[in-house]
Design an enzyme around this catalytic site. Structure first.
Site, PDB file in Angstrom:
ATOM      1  N   ALA A  28       5.027 -16.063   2.934  1.00  0.00           N
ATOM      2  CA  ALA A  28       4.607 -17.052   1.920  1.00  0.00           C
ATOM      3  C   ALA A  28       4.509 -16.330   0.577  1.00  0.00           C
ATOM      4  O   ALA A  28       3.482 -16.362  -0.099  1.00  0.00           O
ATOM      5  CB  ALA A  28       3.296 -17.732   2.306  1.00  0.00           C
ATOM      6  N   HIS A  33       3.141 -10.542  -4.513  1.00  0.00           N
ATOM      7  CA  HIS A  33       3.922  -9.735  -3.563  1.00  0.00           C
ATOM      8  C   HIS A  33       5.104  -9.068  -4.271  1.00  0.00           C
ATOM      9  O   HIS A  33       5.416  -7.899  -4.029  1.00  0.00           O
ATOM     10  CB  HIS A  33       4.467 -10.610  -2.421  1.00  0.00           C
ATOM     11  CG  HIS A  33       3.416 -11.258  -1.572  1.00  0.00           C
ATOM     12  ND1 HIS A  33       3.189 -12.618  -1.565  1.00  0.00           N
ATOM     13  CD2 HIS A  33       2.534 -10.748  -0.673  1.00  0.00           C
ATOM     14  CE1 HIS A  33       2.228 -12.912  -0.703  1.00  0.00           C
ATOM     15  NE2 HIS A  33       1.810 -11.797  -0.152  1.00  0.00           N
ATOM     16  N   GLN A  57      -5.478 -10.349  13.325  1.00  0.00           N
ATOM     17  CA  GLN A  57      -6.441 -10.262  12.219  1.00  0.00           C
ATOM     18  C   GLN A  57      -7.071 -11.606  11.874  1.00  0.00           C
ATOM     19  O   GLN A  57      -7.848 -11.697  10.933  1.00  0.00           O
ATOM     20  CB  GLN A  57      -5.811  -9.599  10.988  1.00  0.00           C
ATOM     21  CG  GLN A  57      -4.790 -10.443  10.259  1.00  0.00           C
ATOM     22  CD  GLN A  57      -4.093  -9.643   9.166  1.00  0.00           C
ATOM     23  OE1 GLN A  57      -3.382  -8.685   9.442  1.00  0.00           O
ATOM     24  NE2 GLN A  57      -4.328 -10.014   7.910  1.00  0.00           N
ATOM     25  N   GLU A 144      -4.610  -4.595  -4.959  1.00  0.00           N
ATOM     26  CA  GLU A 144      -6.007  -4.368  -5.297  1.00  0.00           C
ATOM     27  C   GLU A 144      -6.868  -5.594  -4.984  1.00  0.00           C
ATOM     28  O   GLU A 144      -8.058  -5.485  -4.710  1.00  0.00           O
ATOM     29  CB  GLU A 144      -6.061  -4.047  -6.800  1.00  0.00           C
ATOM     30  CG  GLU A 144      -7.384  -3.642  -7.327  1.00  0.00           C
ATOM     31  CD  GLU A 144      -7.302  -3.318  -8.827  1.00  0.00           C
ATOM     32  OE1 GLU A 144      -6.420  -2.532  -9.239  1.00  0.00           O
ATOM     33  OE2 GLU A 144      -8.112  -3.880  -9.576  1.00  0.00           O
ATOM     34  N   ASP A 146      -7.138  -7.286  -2.408  1.00  0.00           N
ATOM     35  CA  ASP A 146      -7.810  -7.092  -1.117  1.00  0.00           C
ATOM     36  C   ASP A 146      -8.381  -5.671  -1.095  1.00  0.00           C
ATOM     37  O   ASP A 146      -7.948  -4.821  -0.319  1.00  0.00           O
ATOM     38  CB  ASP A 146      -6.818  -7.350   0.018  1.00  0.00           C
ATOM     39  CG  ASP A 146      -6.273  -8.767  -0.040  1.00  0.00           C
ATOM     40  OD1 ASP A 146      -7.038  -9.699   0.236  1.00  0.00           O
ATOM     41  OD2 ASP A 146      -5.098  -8.948  -0.413  1.00  0.00           O
ATOM     42  N   GLN A 149      -9.565  -4.029   2.044  1.00  0.00           N
ATOM     43  CA  GLN A 149      -8.431  -3.730   2.934  1.00  0.00           C
ATOM     44  C   GLN A 149      -7.779  -2.398   2.548  1.00  0.00           C
ATOM     45  O   GLN A 149      -7.434  -1.585   3.414  1.00  0.00           O
ATOM     46  CB  GLN A 149      -7.409  -4.869   2.840  1.00  0.00           C
ATOM     47  CG  GLN A 149      -6.083  -4.590   3.531  1.00  0.00           C
ATOM     48  CD  GLN A 149      -5.233  -5.839   3.597  1.00  0.00           C
ATOM     49  OE1 GLN A 149      -5.449  -6.683   4.451  1.00  0.00           O
ATOM     50  NE2 GLN A 149      -4.262  -5.961   2.702  1.00  0.00           N
ATOM     51  N   SER A 181      -2.519 -16.136  -4.465  1.00  0.00           N
ATOM     52  CA  SER A 181      -2.747 -15.982  -3.024  1.00  0.00           C
ATOM     53  C   SER A 181      -1.921 -17.022  -2.282  1.00  0.00           C
ATOM     54  O   SER A 181      -1.752 -18.151  -2.768  1.00  0.00           O
ATOM     55  CB  SER A 181      -4.234 -16.193  -2.706  1.00  0.00           C
ATOM     56  OG  SER A 181      -4.402 -16.403  -1.316  1.00  0.00           O
ATOM     57  N   SER A 182      -1.438 -16.631  -1.114  1.00  0.00           N
ATOM     58  CA  SER A 182      -0.642 -17.576  -0.310  1.00  0.00           C
ATOM     59  C   SER A 182      -1.454 -18.817   0.048  1.00  0.00           C
ATOM     60  O   SER A 182      -0.896 -19.882   0.284  1.00  0.00           O
ATOM     61  CB  SER A 182      -0.168 -16.892   0.980  1.00  0.00           C
ATOM     62  OG  SER A 182       0.543 -15.714   0.676  1.00  0.00           O
ATOM     63  N   ARG A 183      -2.778 -18.670   0.101  1.00  0.00           N
ATOM     64  CA  ARG A 183      -3.620 -19.808   0.508  1.00  0.00           C
ATOM     65  C   ARG A 183      -3.942 -20.758  -0.658  1.00  0.00           C
ATOM     66  O   ARG A 183      -4.478 -21.826  -0.424  1.00  0.00           O
ATOM     67  CB  ARG A 183      -4.922 -19.309   1.127  1.00  0.00           C
ATOM     68  CG  ARG A 183      -4.718 -18.611   2.485  1.00  0.00           C
ATOM     69  CD  ARG A 183      -6.050 -18.194   3.086  1.00  0.00           C
ATOM     70  NE  ARG A 183      -5.928 -17.704   4.444  1.00  0.00           N
ATOM     71  CZ  ARG A 183      -5.996 -16.409   4.789  1.00  0.00           C
ATOM     72  NH1 ARG A 183      -6.172 -15.481   3.872  1.00  0.00           N
ATOM     73  NH2 ARG A 183      -5.894 -16.059   6.070  1.00  0.00           N
TER      74      ARG A 183
HETATM   75  P1  AMP Z   1      -0.736 -10.937   2.332  1.00  0.00           P
HETATM   76  O1  AMP Z   1       0.652 -11.464   2.506  1.00  0.00           O
HETATM   77  O2  AMP Z   1      -1.698 -11.929   1.786  1.00  0.00           O
HETATM   78  O3  AMP Z   1      -1.234 -10.191   3.535  1.00  0.00           O
HETATM   79  O4  AMP Z   1      -0.638  -9.848   1.188  1.00  0.00           O
HETATM   80  C1  AMP Z   1       0.296  -8.797   1.274  1.00  0.00           C
HETATM   81  C2  AMP Z   1      -0.012  -7.798   0.204  1.00  0.00           C
HETATM   82  O5  AMP Z   1       0.088  -8.421  -1.067  1.00  0.00           O
HETATM   83  C3  AMP Z   1      -1.439  -7.245   0.315  1.00  0.00           C
HETATM   84  O6  AMP Z   1      -1.410  -5.842   0.047  1.00  0.00           O
HETATM   85  C4  AMP Z   1      -2.171  -8.019  -0.754  1.00  0.00           C
HETATM   86  O7  AMP Z   1      -3.289  -7.322  -1.270  1.00  0.00           O
HETATM   87  C5  AMP Z   1      -1.089  -8.154  -1.811  1.00  0.00           C
HETATM   88  N1  AMP Z   1      -1.392  -9.260  -2.717  1.00  0.00           N
HETATM   89  C6  AMP Z   1      -1.799 -10.512  -2.377  1.00  0.00           C
HETATM   90  N2  AMP Z   1      -2.066 -11.222  -3.487  1.00  0.00           N
HETATM   91  C7  AMP Z   1      -1.823 -10.422  -4.540  1.00  0.00           C
HETATM   92  C8  AMP Z   1      -1.914 -10.593  -5.964  1.00  0.00           C
HETATM   93  N3  AMP Z   1      -2.321 -11.732  -6.509  1.00  0.00           N
HETATM   94  N4  AMP Z   1      -1.584  -9.537  -6.756  1.00  0.00           N
HETATM   95  C9  AMP Z   1      -1.172  -8.371  -6.200  1.00  0.00           C
HETATM   96  N5  AMP Z   1      -1.062  -8.150  -4.880  1.00  0.00           N
HETATM   97  C10 AMP Z   1      -1.389  -9.154  -4.058  1.00  0.00           C
END
Ligand code: AMP
Length: 291
Positions: A28, A33, A57, A144, A146, A149, A181-183
């Site tokens: 997503a 990303h 997770q 950053e 997360d 994480q 964010s994907s959400r």
């Molecule tokens: P996810 O697909 O949500 O697991 O995120 C994958 C990676 O993308 C993780 O390292 C997240 O911290 C990073 N990520 C998610 N949202 C953002 C954002 N708005 N800016 C930068 N990195 C992000």
């Protein structure tokens, strides 16, 4: 771009491409990303991105089943961003039958997301360790946004002596400050407008705290005001905290390497955000005035 779905295809791709920079994702994909992929390109290594919605997770009552999935759009985004390799294992590749090992990180994994989502970081650490073993990247890029994480993954890599450099990439935000964010797509339009109050609250809190004279009582009061502001705008607040950026332990006054962390729900959507409250600069300004 090579698309690998099996360990055999992945091994062949690694032989062709040489040393890799890895961007782990759950798909997503959005511009946040893509900014990780851009940062990975700066290494000069071939860039691999993984897409895997990791069941381990998600808690039993969380959104694993309805987590957004759009493989075709994701592959197009990775291709456009110049990825050399997309790693798309399915659950049977990631968790072969008879699988009996998980990674449990204590320390930075215990509070905040670790408390709100009890098995979350076990799932994250386990899948990231597997990704590192499968892809064997020289460098791996994490957002950053997360923050906890990143600290959990960094601690795991250090404790297990994994030969990978963890790189942190700044949060990409919408024009109104909301972290991508994907959400976010699950926010109703009215919730989406209100969601910007989360980063605005952290920014104001940071401005209050980034002042050398802030005492413990003033820090606690500022955190409480931030809580109240979010609650007054309809957020269900899981936490707003000032923490040591590496240990994730709460701290009572801002200092060098402190950070704000927040998690709050708007309707069914849980939003995370974080900002640094680094006092190093403030202190340097003060000491240069004194001398
Ligand atoms: P996810 O697909 O949500 O697991 O995120 C994958 C990676 O993308 C993780 O390292 C997240 O911290 C990073 N990520 C998610 N949202 C953002 C954002 N708005 N800016 C930068 N990195 C992000």
């Amino acid at each position: 771009m090579i698309i690998a779905r099996t360990i055999e295809a992945l091994d062949a791709a690694r032989t062709t491409l040489g040393p890799l920079a890895l961007v782990p994702t759950m798909g997503a994909l959005h511009a946040g990303h893509v900014s990780l992929v851009a940062a990975a390109h700066e290494s000069g290594l071939a860039v691999a991105a993984s897409i895997f919605v990791n069941p381990l997770q998600f808690g039993p009552n969380e959104d694993f089943a309805r987590y957004p999935r759009d493989e075709a759009a994701d592959l197009a985004a990775l291709r456009a961003a110049g990825c050399a390799l997309a790693w798309l294992p399915d659950a049977s590749v990631m968790y072969p039958s008879g699988d009996a090992t998980v990674i449990e990180v204590a320390g930075p994994a215990q509070r905040w997301e670790g408390a709100a989502r009890p098995s979350h970081f076990r799932g994250v650490a386990t899948v990231v360790a597997k990704l590192f073993g499968q892809i064997r990247p020289e460098r791996a890029y994490f957002g950053e946004k997360d923050w906890q994480q990143v600290q959990v993954v960094s601690r795991m890599a250090r404790d297990l002596a994994l030969p990978v450099t963890i790189v942190t990439v700044p949060t990409m935000r919408e024009p109104d400050g909301l972290a991508l964010s994907s959400r976010n797509r699950y926010l109703a339009p009215e919730e989406r407008r209100r969601a910007a109050i989360l980063p605005a609250t952290l920014q104001d809190l940071r401005a209050e705290l980034q002042n050398d004279a802030v005492a413990e009582s003033a820090t606690a009061a500022a955190l409480e005001r931030a809580h109240t502001r979010l609650r007054d705008h309809g957020f269900a607040v899981d936490y707003v905290a000032l923490v040591d950026a590496v240990s994730l332990e709460p701290i009572t006054c801002p200092r060098a390497g402190s950070r704000l962390l927040a998690a709050a729900r708007l309707g069914a959507v849980r939003l995370l955000d974080t900002m640094s409250v680094d006092m190093t600069m403030v202190r340097e300004e003060i000491s240069s005035e004194v001398h």
